[in-house]
Scaffold this motif. Structure first.
Motif, PDB file in Angstrom:
ATOM      1  N   VAL A  44       1.070  -1.106  -0.038  1.00 15.05           N
ATOM      2  CA  VAL A  44      -0.048  -0.042  -0.131  1.00 15.05           C
ATOM      3  C   VAL A  44       0.835   1.310   0.011  1.00 15.05           C
ATOM      4  CG1 VAL A  44      -1.769   1.198   1.371  1.00 15.05           C
ATOM      5  CG2 VAL A  44      -1.975  -1.247   1.001  1.00 15.05           C
ATOM      6  N   LEU A  45       2.012   1.252   0.807  1.00 12.82           N
ATOM      7  CA  LEU A  45       2.925   2.439   0.896  1.00 12.82           C
ATOM      8  C   LEU A  45       3.647   2.584  -0.280  1.00 12.82           C
ATOM      9  CD1 LEU A  45       4.039   2.127   4.655  1.00 12.82           C
ATOM     10  CD2 LEU A  45       2.360   3.867   3.472  1.00 12.82           C
ATOM     11  N   TYR A  46       3.912   1.490  -1.110  1.00 12.38           N
ATOM     12  CA  TYR A  46       4.513   1.585  -2.306  1.00 12.38           C
ATOM     13  C   TYR A  46       3.752   2.412  -3.329  1.00 12.38           C
ATOM     14  CZ  TYR A  46       6.575   0.140  -6.833  1.00 12.38           C
ATOM     15  OH  TYR A  46       6.806   0.163  -8.161  1.00 12.38           O
ATOM     16  N   HIS A  47       2.427   2.171  -3.239  1.00 11.16           N
ATOM     17  CA  HIS A  47       1.569   2.894  -4.157  1.00 11.16           C
ATOM     18  C   HIS A  47       1.124   4.452  -3.723  1.00 11.16           C
ATOM     19  CE1 HIS A  47       0.850  -0.048  -7.379  1.00 11.16           C
ATOM     20  NE2 HIS A  47       1.101  -0.849  -6.183  1.00 11.16           N
ATOM     21  N   PHE A  48       0.945   4.684  -2.289  1.00  9.68           N
ATOM     22  CA  PHE A  48       0.693   5.787  -1.791  1.00  9.68           C
ATOM     23  C   PHE A  48       1.552   6.376  -0.620  1.00  9.68           C
ATOM     24  CE2 PHE A  48      -3.041   3.659  -3.689  1.00  9.68           C
ATOM     25  CZ  PHE A  48      -3.394   4.708  -4.361  1.00  9.68           C
ATOM     26  N   ALA A  49       2.016   7.428  -0.690  1.00  9.21           N
ATOM     27  CA  ALA A  49       2.866   7.772   0.591  1.00  9.21           C
ATOM     28  C   ALA A  49       2.284   7.509   1.961  1.00  9.21           C
ATOM     29  CB  ALA A  49       3.032   9.266   0.146  1.00  9.21           C
ATOM     30  N   ASN A  50       0.761   7.670   2.096  1.00 15.45           N
ATOM     31  CA  ASN A  50       0.211   7.557   3.245  1.00 15.45           C
ATOM     32  C   ASN A  50      -1.342   7.711   3.105  1.00 15.45           C
ATOM     33  OD1 ASN A  50      -0.591  10.514   2.826  1.00 15.45           O
ATOM     34  ND2 ASN A  50       1.453  11.135   3.838  1.00 15.45           N
ATOM     35  N   LYS A  51      -1.922   7.568   4.148  1.00 15.28           N
ATOM     36  CA  LYS A  51      -3.436   7.565   4.155  1.00 15.28           C
ATOM     37  C   LYS A  51      -4.216   8.673   3.405  1.00 15.28           C
ATOM     38  CE  LYS A  51      -6.112   7.150   7.857  1.00 15.28           C
ATOM     39  NZ  LYS A  51      -6.960   6.789   8.974  1.00 15.28           N
ATOM     40  N   GLU A  52      -3.621   9.976   3.719  1.00 15.35           N
ATOM     41  CA  GLU A  52      -3.796  11.196   3.293  1.00 15.35           C
ATOM     42  C   GLU A  52      -3.882  11.148   1.721  1.00 15.35           C
ATOM     43  OE1 GLU A  52      -1.598  10.923   5.933  1.00 15.35           O
ATOM     44  OE2 GLU A  52      -2.894  11.368   7.345  1.00 15.35           O
ATOM     45  N   ALA A  53      -2.645  10.796   1.250  1.00 11.84           N
ATOM     46  CA  ALA A  53      -2.503  10.568  -0.035  1.00 11.84           C
ATOM     47  C   ALA A  53      -3.670   9.871  -0.662  1.00 11.84           C
ATOM     48  CB  ALA A  53      -1.099  10.025  -0.573  1.00 11.84           C
ATOM     49  N   LEU A  54      -3.883   8.535  -0.166  1.00 10.43           N
ATOM     50  CA  LEU A  54      -4.797   7.894  -0.729  1.00 10.43           C
ATOM     51  C   LEU A  54      -6.403   8.355  -0.895  1.00 10.43           C
ATOM     52  CD1 LEU A  54      -4.874   4.061   0.624  1.00 10.43           C
ATOM     53  CD2 LEU A  54      -6.419   4.997  -1.121  1.00 10.43           C
ATOM     54  N   LEU A  55      -6.606   9.086   0.272  1.00  6.62           N
ATOM     55  CA  LEU A  55      -7.961   9.836   0.169  1.00  6.62           C
ATOM     56  C   LEU A  55      -7.942  11.109  -0.709  1.00  6.62           C
ATOM     57  CD1 LEU A  55     -10.525  10.100   1.561  1.00  6.62           C
ATOM     58  CD2 LEU A  55      -9.701  12.051   3.006  1.00  6.62           C
ATOM     59  N   GLY A  56      -6.767  11.685  -1.127  1.00  4.84           N
ATOM     60  CA  GLY A  56      -6.477  12.673  -1.796  1.00  4.84           C
ATOM     61  C   GLY A  56      -6.841  12.105  -3.418  1.00  4.84           C
ATOM     62  N   GLU A  57      -6.279  10.970  -3.620  1.00  4.89           N
ATOM     63  CA  GLU A  57      -6.524  10.385  -5.058  1.00  4.89           C
ATOM     64  C   GLU A  57      -7.987  10.338  -5.425  1.00  4.89           C
ATOM     65  OE1 GLU A  57      -4.885   7.152  -8.065  1.00  4.89           O
ATOM     66  OE2 GLU A  57      -3.484   8.159  -6.640  1.00  4.89           O
ATOM     67  N   LEU A  58      -8.857   9.698  -4.029  1.00 12.79           N
ATOM     68  CA  LEU A  58      -9.931   8.996  -4.207  1.00 12.79           C
ATOM     69  C   LEU A  58     -10.754  10.220  -4.638  1.00 12.79           C
ATOM     70  CD1 LEU A  58     -10.587   6.569  -1.340  1.00 12.79           C
ATOM     71  CD2 LEU A  58     -11.120   6.194  -3.686  1.00 12.79           C
ATOM     72  N   MET A  59     -10.509  11.440  -3.804  1.00 13.13           N
ATOM     73  CA  MET A  59     -11.295  12.745  -3.857  1.00 13.13           C
ATOM     74  C   MET A  59     -11.040  13.514  -4.885  1.00 13.13           C
ATOM     75  SD  MET A  59     -13.376  11.990  -1.725  1.00 13.13           S
ATOM     76  CE  MET A  59     -14.549  13.420  -1.624  1.00 13.13           C
ATOM     77  N   ALA A  60     -10.071  13.330  -5.725  1.00  8.12           N
ATOM     78  CA  ALA A  60      -9.234  14.379  -6.628  1.00  8.12           C
ATOM     79  C   ALA A  60     -10.240  14.656  -7.747  1.00  8.12           C
ATOM     80  CB  ALA A  60      -8.101  13.912  -7.169  1.00  8.12           C
ATOM     81  N   PRO A  61     -11.061  13.727  -8.486  1.00  7.60           N
ATOM     82  CA  PRO A  61     -12.053  14.019  -9.520  1.00  7.60           C
ATOM     83  C   PRO A  61     -13.199  15.152  -8.919  1.00  7.60           C
ATOM     84  CG  PRO A  61     -11.555  11.694  -9.826  1.00  7.60           C
ATOM     85  CD  PRO A  61     -10.933  12.149  -8.408  1.00  7.60           C
ATOM     86  N   ALA A  62     -13.592  14.683  -7.589  1.00  5.20           N
ATOM     87  CA  ALA A  62     -14.619  15.477  -7.229  1.00  5.20           C
ATOM     88  C   ALA A  62     -14.073  17.214  -7.201  1.00  5.20           C
ATOM     89  CB  ALA A  62     -15.315  14.932  -6.032  1.00  5.20           C
ATOM     90  N   ILE A  63     -13.002  16.821  -6.495  1.00 10.19           N
ATOM     91  CA  ILE A  63     -12.389  18.215  -6.203  1.00 10.19           C
ATOM     92  C   ILE A  63     -12.131  19.158  -7.359  1.00 10.19           C
ATOM     93  CG2 ILE A  63     -10.307  19.443  -4.977  1.00 10.19           C
ATOM     94  CD1 ILE A  63     -10.123  17.137  -2.876  1.00 10.19           C
ATOM     95  N   ALA A  64     -11.614  18.470  -8.542  1.00 11.22           N
ATOM     96  CA  ALA A  64     -11.465  19.093  -9.843  1.00 11.22           C
ATOM     97  C   ALA A  64     -12.767  20.004 -10.327  1.00 11.22           C
ATOM     98  CB  ALA A  64     -10.840  18.219 -10.662  1.00 11.22           C
ATOM     99  N   VAL A  65     -13.772  18.971 -10.140  1.00 12.85           N
ATOM    100  CA  VAL A  65     -15.097  19.666 -10.610  1.00 12.85           C
ATOM    101  C   VAL A  65     -15.739  20.751  -9.591  1.00 12.85           C
ATOM    102  CG1 VAL A  65     -17.791  18.872 -10.762  1.00 12.85           C
ATOM    103  CG2 VAL A  65     -15.948  17.540 -11.638  1.00 12.85           C
ATOM    104  N   LEU A  66     -15.367  20.693  -8.321  1.00 16.87           N
ATOM    105  CA  LEU A  66     -15.716  21.779  -7.422  1.00 16.87           C
ATOM    106  C   LEU A  66     -14.845  23.119  -7.701  1.00 16.87           C
ATOM    107  CD1 LEU A  66     -17.259  22.573  -4.627  1.00 16.87           C
ATOM    108  CD2 LEU A  66     -15.325  21.788  -3.414  1.00 16.87           C
ATOM    109  N   GLU A  67     -13.520  22.729  -8.071  1.00 10.41           N
ATOM    110  CA  GLU A  67     -12.875  23.895  -8.266  1.00 10.41           C
ATOM    111  C   GLU A  67     -13.183  24.417  -9.615  1.00 10.41           C
ATOM    112  OE1 GLU A  67      -8.930  22.360  -5.991  1.00 10.41           O
ATOM    113  OE2 GLU A  67      -9.181  21.940  -8.415  1.00 10.41           O
ATOM    114  N   ALA A  68     -13.690  23.757 -10.650  1.00  8.61           N
ATOM    115  CA  ALA A  68     -14.159  24.359 -11.906  1.00  8.61           C
ATOM    116  C   ALA A  68     -15.597  24.937 -11.597  1.00  8.61           C
ATOM    117  CB  ALA A  68     -14.509  23.149 -12.989  1.00  8.61           C
TER     118      ALA A  68
END
Length: 181
Positions: A44-68
């Motif tokens: 898991v840590l090979y793919h994601f630096a930490n749990k926050e990074a995992l959540l960040g990637e999960l939420m990235a598409p929604a955040i991009a739409v919110l920013e738009a």
């Protein structure tokens, strides 16, 4: 050392989303996610630096739409501003309702994380847009309730068809918001 299978990244994301939905973000450990995927915590840590990074990637598409949406509402005023903000937020909430649901009541705590701090300012601008830039307490309260209510309804009615949920949310939002003069 053999490299993890390419699909592991996606499997970790999917497992994290499931675990966050069941036990919440705070209640889920990287070990829980690894166990669900059937890999080690090191993988898991090979793919994601930490749990926050995992959540960040999960939420990235929604955040991009919110920013738009935040950029889109900047050019509007009055009733047009309210309509653009309400329509845009309803579209976002319906599209990303599974992500909203997995955050549950932890949203205020998550806003304290550096990766999500700017979302608080966007939320404040959305409330201002929903209120039609009014300083009147009634307009601001209605805007807050509508914004929070849309998110909660999307989390609650996660399996409703889009074509039923979207018009129902828009009707409520347009009725509840005070018209601007």
């Amino acid at each position: 050392m053999a490299r993890p299978a390419p699909e592991t990244h996606g499997e970790i994301l999917a497992a994290a989303a499931r675990r966050f939905g069941v036990t919440g973000y705070k209640g889920t450990s990287l070990q829980d996610i690894a166990r669900e995927v059937g890999c080690s915590k090191a993988t898991v840590l090979y793919h994601f630096a930490n749990k926050e990074a995992l959540l960040g990637e999960l939420m990235a598409p929604a955040i991009a739409v919110l920013e738009a949406l935040d950029e889109r509402i900047a050019g509007h005023t009055g009733a047009d501003l309210q309509r653009v903000a309400a329509d845009g937020f309803v579209d976002l909430a319906v599209r990303f309702r599974r992500e909203i649901a997995l955050l549950g009541g932890e949203f205020p705590d998550l806003l304290q994380q550096p990766a999500f701090a700017h979302i608080q300012q966007i939320s404040e601008r959305l409330i201002d847009a929903f209120a039609g830039h009014s300083d009147r307490p009634a307009a601001r309260i209605a805007a807050f309730v509508v914004l929070a209510g849309i998110a909660e309804a999307c989390a609650e009615f996660v399996d409703f068809p889009d074509e039923e949920l979207r018009p129902a949310l828009l009707a409520v939002a347009h009725r509840a918001l005070e018209p601007t003069t």
